[in-house]
Write a protein that holds these residues in place. Structure first.
Motif: not given
Length: 285
Positions: A93-119
């Motif tokens: 799935s491309g969800t993790s990568n898309q979320m990572r890109l989106f989170s980079q635009s957040q100014e008031d929240l510090v975000c980190h994305i982890i790939d679960s390698k699971s489902a």
């Protein structure tokens, strides 16, 4: 003090009680069919998917958009300063990568994305255990480190009746070698630790041996992690009777588990897995 929110997607197959109890925020995966879009678990169920996929080609997409924007705004209003997102394996799935890109635009929240390698509940139990850890008042960096450790010590296995849906959806990975095999051979699927792609670590002859093989695979991991605490998760896709039997077997064989969760495979994953799934995951903690 850092206030950390845990976000996952609906492919974690977390029941509402688990979400509320652990304060986990879940974003619905989008499902498209004949020009219409549905939200996993909100507008459409797995039972409806089983009917639709008999005649239609179904597609899924990441929950990037108003749903995500609204959630992040709500988190800010409720005093959250940090977010850890843990989503469906990037190997399928491309969800993790898309979320990572989106989170980079957040100014008031510090975000980190982890790939679960699971489902499914394999992903869900990572989110639950990470939420448990965050409730202890740890720092954001400590939570990230623990989340990555959880991923490496999470092992999920599942069996499905038809690999064709995975093939049509382009999610089959190294399991493709089993597409042409006799129906009597049933592959047990899992996720590679290197890239999160689906592969076949084992196989059995006939449906009756699936449960025993799933228990055997879990037992091997316990032998490799002596004296380490663990939790279990069970999933099914329209296969409740087999799920209940598997749960009984696991509880009898491994009574020292810290806790056990269960879940039914939701609409989004059902698009690629079909009906009849039986799965188990172990999380070392």
């Amino acid at each position: 003090m850092e206030k950390i929110a845990i976000i996952t997607d609906s492919c974690s197959d977390l029941k509402e009680e688990y979400r509320k109890e652990n304060n986990i925020f879940v974003l619905p995966i989008q499902i498209s069919c004949d020009g219409k879009t549905y939200r996993d678990g909100i507008d459409i169920s797995s039972k409806e998917i089983y009917q639709l996929q008999k005649e239609h080609m179904l597609k899924t997409s990441s929950p990037v958009g108003q749903e995500l924007f609204s959630l992040l705004e709500s988190l800010k209003v409720n005093g959250y300063s940090h977010v850890i997102g843990i989503f469906l394996s990037a190997g399928i799935s491309g969800t993790s990568n898309q979320m990572r890109l989106f989170s980079q635009s957040q100014e008031d929240l510090v975000c980190h994305i982890i790939d679960s390698k699971s489902a499914s509940v394999g992903l869900g139990i990572i989110a639950i255990e990470l939420a448990h850890y965050c409730q202890k008042g740890v720092t954001f960096e400590q939570a990230i480190s623990y989340g990555e450790k959880l991923v490496e010590e999470n092992y999920a296995y599942f069996s499905i009746d038809d690999l064709g849906f995975l093939q049509k959806g382009g999610r089959i990975g190294k399991a493709s070698a089993f597409l042409g095999t006799t129906l009597k051979i049933k592959p047990i699927l899992s996720f590679e630790k290197e890239n999160g792609e689906i592969y076949v670590p084992s196989k059995v002859r006939g449906n009756k041996k699936v449960k025993s093989k799933l228990v055997e695979l879990i037992e091997k991991h316990l032998e490799d992690h002596p004296h380490q605490k663990f939790a279990l998760a069970i999933a099914d896709g329209n296969n409740l009777e087999e799920r209940n039997e598997l749960e009984k077997m696991l509880k009898e064989k491994f009574p020292t588990f810290e806790y056990i969760i269960d879940g039914h495979v939701g609409a989004a994953l059902s698009c690629y897995l079909g009906s009849g799934l039986l799965g188990v995951a172990i999380q070392f903690i």
